[in-house]
Design a protein around this motif. Structure first.
Motif: not given
Length: 380
Positions: A68-73, A82-101
């Motif tokens: 739930r926290k990763s989804r909110n993030r 526009h406030m975050y870097t591509e690296e931040d966006i990639r890390v957020a997606y990967e964290d949410a995906s890993r936790i979901q798995v």
């Protein structure tokens, strides 16, 4: 001559029947023991499985919170990309995906463990039913064996008086078998279960010590010590019921006093023991028989009388003993009870009194309590 041959043939048939029944009884007992051992192993596995389920559930709860926290993030990053870097966006997606798995894996593991637990519980119930049926069969075969080895083993003598003694013999054998069954059940439900639990818990302690969970192991050992102490008390009580050692060490009256105190605590009924005269030196068998008469009377009071108070009176007069057990319970219709052949308790007391060459008289009426009088010669 023909009569002797017929009896010999019948004796041979009976012996073969006894051997077959004894073999079958032993096999059924082995089946029950094997089922009991298998049940103990399953109980240990079930205990460990439940612990594992608890840990997995805790892990699932933690992963759900993290997800739930990763989804909110992820939502926050997506809305404000526009406030975050591509690296931040990639890390957020990967964290949410890993936790979901991880969450999916642990949920599946939880479901598998619960299915295994439910299956084990069903198997355990089936095993317990098998044990109960096996014990019932062993008990029934014990009655058959008692009948075959008792009345029918001396078929030549039994043929002359079979019609007169068949009913009494069968009832006595059944009463003896019920007593054996009661003792076996007490041992099974008390010390045997406790010992099985001790084995189970000791295996758990071994695993705790291997995992260096010393404090938990110490707590388990403390509980084990209390369990063994309670089992020892149960064994001593069963031994006392079978044959009070105090009869030979202290005598009849002190043993009765001790037994009556125990009955008062168990029955929550006031029991008054009154003794007149001095207890003479009695043979061990006579003391045991008199103790059993009092014990049977009090058992009947506990099971049927619903009494608030009981009086046990012993009077030693020269070469005889007068014993009276009187209660203020609900009583019963004596004519009706004896008309149906009497209860096993009354039959047992009557036969024991006859063996002592004594006399028994029962006085009772509905709502008027019961009084049992024994007159027993002490020099038989």
């Amino acid at each position: 001559m023909n009569k002797a041959i017929d009896i010999s043939v019948l004796d041979g048939v009976i012996k073969r029947t006894i051997e077959t029944v004894e073999t079958s009884k032993s096999q059924i007992f082995d089946i029950a023991e094997s089922a009991r051992q298998q049940g103990n192993s399953m109980k240990l596995e079930l205990h460990e499985l439940r612990q594992e389920i608890t840990k997995v559930i805790q892990k699932v709860d933690a992963l759900e919170l993290a997800y739930r926290k990763s989804r909110n993030r992820l939502v926050l990053v997506s809305r404000n990309f526009h406030m975050y870097t591509e690296e931040d966006i990639r890390v957020a997606y990967e964290d949410a995906s890993r936790i979901q798995v991880d969450l999916s894996i642990f949920r599946e593991r939880e479901n598998n463990l619960k299915r295994r637990r439910d299956d084990l519980e069903r198997q355990l119930r089936t095993l317990e039913e098998t044990i109960v049926r096996a014990e019932k069969l062993v008990s029934q075969m014990g009655v058959v064996l008692g009948y075959l080895t008792g009345d029918l083993s001396k078929i030549g003598e039994a043929l002359e008086s079979a019609k007169q003694h068949q009913l009494m013999g069968l009832k006595v054998i059944q009463a003896q078998e019920e007593e054996r069954k009661r003792v076996a059940r007490e041992i099974h439900d008390g010390p045997a279960q406790s010992m099985a639990n001790v084995v189970l818990r000791s295996e758990i302690v071994e695993k705790m010590l291997k995992n260096e969970r010393v404090l938990e192991a110490q707590m388990e050992l403390h509980e084990l010590k209390e369990m063994v102490r309670m089992s020892l008390a149960d064994v001593r009580r069963i031994i006392f019921d079978l044959r009070p050692m105090a009869l030979d060490d202290l005598g009849l009256v002190p043993t009765l006093q001790k037994y009556i105190r125990t009955c008062e605590e168990r029955m929550e009924t006031s029991i008054d023991l009154v003794v007149f005269g001095v207890e003479p030196t009695l043979r061990s068998s006579v003391k045991a028989a008199i103790f059993r008469l009092v014990q049977e009377c009090l058992n009947n009071v506990e099971k049927h009388a619903k009494a608030k108070s009981v009086q046990v009176k012993l009077e030693f007069v020269q070469d005889s003993l007068s014993l009276v057990v009187k209660d203020d319970g609900i009583g019963f219709d004596l004519d009706e009870r004896m008309g149906t052949g009497g209860s096993f308790g009354l039959l047992g007391m009557k036969e024991r009194t006859q063996l002592l060459e004594g006399q028994i008289e029962v006085q009772s009426a509905p709502g008027d309590g019961t009084k049992v009088l024994f007159q027993i010669p002490l020099k038989i």
